[in-house]
Design an enzyme around this catalytic site. Structure first.
Site, short mmCIF file in Angstrom:
data_model
loop_
_atom_site.label_atom_id
_atom_site.label_comp_id
_atom_site.label_asym_id
_atom_site.label_seq_id
_atom_site.Cartn_x
_atom_site.Cartn_y
_atom_site.Cartn_z
CG ASP A 45 -4.58 11.98 1.63
OD1 ASP A 45 -4.80 10.84 1.18
OD2 ASP A 45 -3.45 12.36 2.01
CD GLU B 241 -8.37 -1.71 -1.67
OE1 GLU B 241 -7.34 -1.11 -2.00
OE2 GLU B 241 -9.12 -1.35 -0.73
CE1 TYR C 76 -5.23 8.10 -3.16
CE2 TYR C 76 -3.85 9.68 -1.99
CZ TYR C 76 -4.68 8.58 -1.98
OH TYR C 76 -4.96 7.94 -0.82
NE ARG D 120 9.24 12.25 1.50
CZ ARG D 120 8.70 11.94 2.67
NH1 ARG D 120 9.38 11.15 3.50
NH2 ARG D 120 7.52 12.38 3.03
NE ARG E 67 6.42 7.48 11.25
CZ ARG E 67 5.12 7.36 11.43
NH1 ARG E 67 4.67 6.51 12.35
NH2 ARG E 67 4.26 8.05 10.71
NE ARG F 189 -3.51 -0.76 -11.90
CZ ARG F 189 -3.71 -2.01 -12.28
NH1 ARG F 189 -4.07 -2.30 -13.52
NH2 ARG F 189 -3.59 -3.01 -11.41
NE ARG G 218 -6.60 -1.01 1.04
CZ ARG G 218 -6.66 0.28 1.39
NH1 ARG G 218 -5.90 0.71 2.38
NH2 ARG G 218 -7.46 1.12 0.78
#
Length: 369
Positions: A354, A304, A352, A176, A180, A253, A284
């Site tokens: 956080d 990066e 992954y 998805r 906002r 990766r 970035r």
């Protein structure tokens, strides 16, 4: 008589998972030995001091969470600042706010109201209404947002990140796209957000207080001796490496970083600027001083670059496709049968994660014991 071990726990990896587990075990009166092959603590959240600027050596790390327990936990150890992640995307010579919000839609199309923005997105999506079952990431994205957002802000960045054309990437990578319809550049929806004042080393040092820590120590080269020193091992490294790649290698990766010190007080005006054009090789640029509102006369920036993973490189992102997930399931079954060894963290769990999820998972593992 049973030979008493020198330590209750040998923790392989001084990153957030291992450090949090060590903190809880030490608080409970257990003896912990933490080893890491790197010459520093903290794993990928390690920061290096560059004349007062705390440089995130392994990419930008912004602590954010909606888990009140985790937020209170880390705030008992360190003080966080009010940093809010508001990255900017650069495509050719234009800048766009992220995440996709009313500022972005105004920059793209000149629309000024939510109704105008919704109508424009629906107009863009309508061109691809015939695609009912997206076969790849490109088709998936086009059905969600249409060509303008996809071409300028998704396609190039994603292809660089994964090293493959979007037409060869699975559709599930973009399930998805959050839109906002407010003028809100705060990237995260979480209730809590910030950077530890003084950098992440302050947090990691607080977590490891009371534990014995040996850096520059390769667990696999000293495995027999290290295992003998503790009753239980917590392994936070690559699960396939632990089992000597018995079923084959898991795919990742990697990243590489190019760091520059510049004798200017402000290079790009934001901590993170994403470069979404495919022709630009880096994804970035990070200007570290902005994480802590630095006023130094110099600055440090990091370019990066996404990179293929190979032996000797750091594994950053798991490739959670069907083949790799099936392979991990086999390693997980093996891990569950391995006595006196616990597995935790993003590499051992091939996921992954956080920072808040990593801490929560370590706390959960400790509570389960």
């Amino acid at each position: 008589m049973e030979n008493k071990k020198a330590y209750d726990y040998l923790i392989v990896g001084a990153g957030l998972f291992g450090a949090t587990f060590a903190h809880e075990a030490t608080r409970a009166g257990k003896r912990c030995l933490v080893v890491d092959k790197r010459p520093h603590r903290g794993g990928n959240v390690y920061c290096e001091d560059a004349d007062g600027i705390h440089v995130h050596k392994y990419g930008a790390h912004i602590f954010h969470t909606d888990n009140t327990e985790v937020w209170q936990y880390v705030n008992r150890l360190v003080t966080f600042n009010r940093y809010t992640n508001s990255p900017v995307a650069r495509y050719r010579d234009r800048l766009y706010n992220l995440p996709f919000n009313m500022n972005t839609f105004y920059q793209l199309w000149g629309v000024t109201t939510p109704a105008e923005a919704r109508a424009k997105i629906e107009e863009q999506r309508a061109k691809y209404a015939h695609i009912t079952r997206p076969a790849n990431l490109e088709e998936q994205a086009l059905t969600l947002c249409g060509p303008d957002i996809y071409e300028r802000l998704i396609k190039g960045y994603t292809e660089k990140q994964w090293g493959r054309p979007a037409t060869e990437l699975p559709a599930f990578i973009i399930r998805r796209l959050p839109f906002r319809f407010t003028f809100d550049n705060n990237y995260f929806n979480d209730a809590y957000q910030g950077i530890p004042i003084g950098g992440y080393n302050v947090l990691v040092d607080a977590l490891l207080e009371g534990s014995d820590v040996r850096l520059g120590t390769d667990y696999f080269k000293e495995k027999a001796t290290l295992d003998e020193a503790a009753a239980t091992v917590l392994f936070t490294g690559c699960i396939d490496e632990f089992f000597d790649y018995r079923f084959g290698h898991l795919d990742y990766r990697s990243l590489r970083f190019e760091e520059r010190r510049l004798e200017t007080d402000n290079f790009q005006g934001n901590a993170v600027v994403n470069y979404t054009e495919r022709a630009v090789p880096y994804t970035r640029v990070i200007e570290h001083k902005h994480f802590e509102f630095g006023k130094q006369p110099h600055t440090v920036v990091t370019y990066e670059y996404p990179d293929d993973f190979a032996p000797g490189k750091e594994p950053y992102y798991p490739v959670n496709d069907e083949r790799n997930n099936a392979l991990y399931t086999r390693y997980k079954a093996l891990a569950d049968e391995t006595a006196h060894v616990l597995f935790g963290g993003r590499l051992a769990q091939y996921t992954y994660a956080d920072m808040d999820d990593t801490i929560a998972a370590a706390l959960s593992l400790w509570k389960s014991l």
